[in-house]
Design a protein around this motif. Structure first.
Motif, PDB file in Angstrom:
ATOM      1  N   ALA A  72       5.931  -1.531  -1.804  1.00 17.61           N
ATOM      2  CA  ALA A  72       5.605  -0.271  -2.644  1.00 17.61           C
ATOM      3  C   ALA A  72       4.323   0.194  -2.759  1.00 17.61           C
ATOM      4  CB  ALA A  72       6.475  -0.545  -3.971  1.00 17.61           C
ATOM      5  N   LEU A  73       3.615  -1.074  -2.926  1.00 16.22           N
ATOM      6  CA  LEU A  73       2.076  -0.676  -2.985  1.00 16.22           C
ATOM      7  C   LEU A  73       1.542   0.245  -1.702  1.00 16.22           C
ATOM      8  CD1 LEU A  73      -0.593  -0.657  -4.447  1.00 16.22           C
ATOM      9  CD2 LEU A  73      -0.960  -2.972  -3.699  1.00 16.22           C
ATOM     10  N   HIS A 112       2.803   3.859  -1.159  1.00 11.81           N
ATOM     11  CA  HIS A 112       2.178   4.830  -2.157  1.00 11.81           C
ATOM     12  C   HIS A 112       0.795   4.988  -1.780  1.00 11.81           C
ATOM     13  CE1 HIS A 112       5.787   5.676  -4.477  1.00 11.81           C
ATOM     14  NE2 HIS A 112       5.977   4.294  -4.758  1.00 11.81           N
ATOM     15  N   VAL A 172       3.100   3.203  -9.053  1.00 11.72           N
ATOM     16  CA  VAL A 172       3.595   1.897  -8.528  1.00 11.72           C
ATOM     17  C   VAL A 172       3.524   0.649  -9.690  1.00 11.72           C
ATOM     18  CG1 VAL A 172       2.503  -0.344  -7.430  1.00 11.72           C
ATOM     19  CG2 VAL A 172       2.317   2.121  -6.552  1.00 11.72           C
TER      20      VAL A 172
END
Length: 563
Positions: A512-513, A516, A536
């Motif tokens: 996810a980090l 994004h 995040v």
């Protein structure tokens, strides 16, 4: 296991009461219910309330489709009824009147509160803990129980006020006004809310600062704000010549809202008066009477305790955040490099923690970059963080050695010199090369890997140079890693609060980090950092420290292994 907090709340209800979860299973029960049903709490907890208790008039099992209580439960709305039969442990039946209302559980889940009264109790006879109140009293007790659980399950002042308003409007009135006394002894009209059908509308034009509280005024709001007494009021109360600025504001309130009847009561904590609660009726028929004041006072008393706890919590948080911010350093100015930092304490923690970032000039002209995390979320962790930060600065400045050797020195000193049990850290040095590019060297002691993001959105986790965390007592050689940073790239150093959350894996958090960060790569560095945190950061599970560095936009050398 019974829920002790729920059970304690139910014991304040002076008749039978229990709480069920979303499936209808009993979570907690009070002693009045145990006595009426002839059943111990252990024989009730965990059972489906309908299957265990509900019966027809002759004791026969009652289909859920024919049970008014069960239907109200599934509707999820407040309801009441009578002539329902519960079966006791000995097989005898109890005919009851009941009130059912949604009940917010302290863990955030949804429950239902059931308050019931034995209709067959002979006149004048009382069971332990139960009076001879009519059904209206059951509704009152249910409202007070709901007030207690909803207001005490938040430590946010604004959220507590929103919940207070939603509890009383439109149930008791169509207007609610909350005046709070600030820490500087000023009065602020915090909420003026009107019920328009099922919608609560805030009248911001009637909210805002209020005149000071007069010391001798006999007017109802002035007396309530001094903590003197509750009182009734109407438009005629404030028609006379005003004796204070507050009286002028009250006249304006009555004129603007059309309130024809109001009940005003102090909001007190155990230590002081916090403000006043006013309930007003405009469209709602009937006037408030003196008989309504005890209920309003009970609600305001519970609101006062909840608001006082929330204020104390927020005051502690403010002190903790101030301490943490003073412990964290200012970033140096490095020509051509952009640098920004963020620190976010966990919303559910009232103490400082051990997450930190750092950046400082080295004696050879390079710049050190540090991100670290001392185990714990308390003052000891913060103190340990300060010790490690200062030691690391001293070692890095005094020894022109690779990051791995500096981290080894720090690890050797952790156990004999500091109170730190364990910690993770990345020490990096960034410096210009002879051809004008920027080179990064680092050593990682058990910390999440840095993330490198190019301007075009290619990403690469820097997993090299990884070793054991600090404080294990195991002495193994630590490694260095080196990379030449591409122009206009962003280097992200962060603590695990950015990627870890209950219910998701570490790989999920890292992915996810990465996603994004890639999507935000073109943003200016300040915007990149703020948006990344907003997208995040898991909601309130851990502290987050973050250090972002951006190289100048020159050349076009792409890093290996980017994707």
């Amino acid at each position: 296991m019974p829920d002790a907090e729920l059970t304690s709340a139910l014991e304040a209800i002076r008749t039978g009461a229990y709480v069920v979860d979303e499936q209808g299973r009993i979570l907690a029960v009070n002693s009045c219910a145990e006595n009426m049903l002839g059943r111990a709490a252990g024989d009730l907890i965990g059972h489906d309330a309908h299957d265990l208790l509900h019966r027809g008039p002759q004791g026969q099992p009652l289909p859920a489709t024919r049970c008014s209580m069960r239907q109200a439960f599934h509707a999820g709305l407040p309801a009441q009824g009578s002539d329902v039969h519960f079966v006791r442990a000995d097989g005898s039946l109890v005919r009851i009147s009941w009130v059912l209302t949604p009940y917010a559980l302290h863990d955030g889940g949804a429950g239902t509160l059931v308050v019931f009264h034995d209709e067959r109790t002979p006149s004048g006879e009382q069971r332990p803990g139960q009076g001879t109140e009519p059904l209206g009293e059951l509704e009152r007790l249910a409202l007070l129980a709901e007030t207690t659980t909803r207001l005490t399950s938040t430590l946010d002042v604004d959220e507590a006020l929103r919940r207070l308003v939603s509890l009383v409007v439109p149930r008791l009135a169509d207007w609610a006004v909350i005046d709070l006394i600030t820490e500087r002894d000023e009065v602020w009209r915090t909420a003026v809310v009107h019920a328009e059908g099922d919608t609560l509308v805030h009248r911001e034009d009637l909210q805002g600062p209020m005149p000071p509280v007069p010391e001798q005024s006999p007017m109802p709001l002035s007396r309530a704000l001094r903590g003197v007494a509750s009182a009734l009021a109407g438009p005629e109360t404030y028609r006379r010549d005003p004796d204070s600025g507050i009286a002028v504001e009250q006249r304006r309130l009555f004129d603007a809202t059309g309130i024809h009847s109001a009940a005003i009561t102090p909001i007190r904590s155990t230590r002081e008066v916090l403000g006043a609660l006013t309930l007003g009726r405009a469209e709602k028929p009937g006037d408030f009477t003196v008989a309504d004041l005890p209920l309003l006072e009970d609600i305001a008393r519970r609101a006062g305790l909840a608001l006082d706890n929330a204020r104390l919590y927020q005051r502690q948080r403010k002190v903790a955040e101030t301490m943490q911010n003073h412990l964290l350093p200012q970033m140096p100015q490095v020509p051509e490099l952009q640098m920004t930092v963020r620190y976010l304490p966990a919303p559910d923690a009232s103490q400082v923690g051990g997450d930190w970032y750092d950046a400082f000039a080295l004696s050879d002209g390079a710049t050190a970059l540090v991100i670290g995390d001392v185990v714990g979320h308390d003052l000891e962790a913060a103190a340990g963080m300060a010790q490690l930060r200062n030691m690391l600065r001293a070692y890095a400045w005094g020894h022109q050695e690779p990051p791995s050797r500096i981290v080894e020195r720090l690890d050797e000193a952790v156990m004999p010199i500091t109170d730190v049990a364990m910690a993770t850290v990345i020490l990096a040095r960034i410096a210009r090369t002879g051809d004008g590019r920027w080179q990064l060297s680092w050593s990682n002691a058990g910390h999440p890997p840095p993330l490198l993001v190019t301007h075009d959105g290619l990403t690469h986790y820097l997993t090299d140079g990884h070793g054991l965390l600090l404080g294990t007592g195991v002495r193994t050689p630590r490694r260095d890693a080196t990379i030449v940073l591409p122009p206009d790239c962003t280097l992200l150093l962060y603590t695990d609060g950015l990627i870890e959350a209950p219910g998701r894996t570490l790989d999920d958090g890292l992915e996810a980090l990465r996603q994004h960060a890639a999507a935000l790569a073109h943003r200016p560095l300040q915007s990149f950092t703020d948006q990344l945190l907003a997208r995040v950061q898991p909601p309130g599970h851990d502290d987050v420290a973050l250090l972002a560095v951006r190289t100048p936009p020159r050349g076009s050398v792409a890093p290996a292994q980017c994707r």
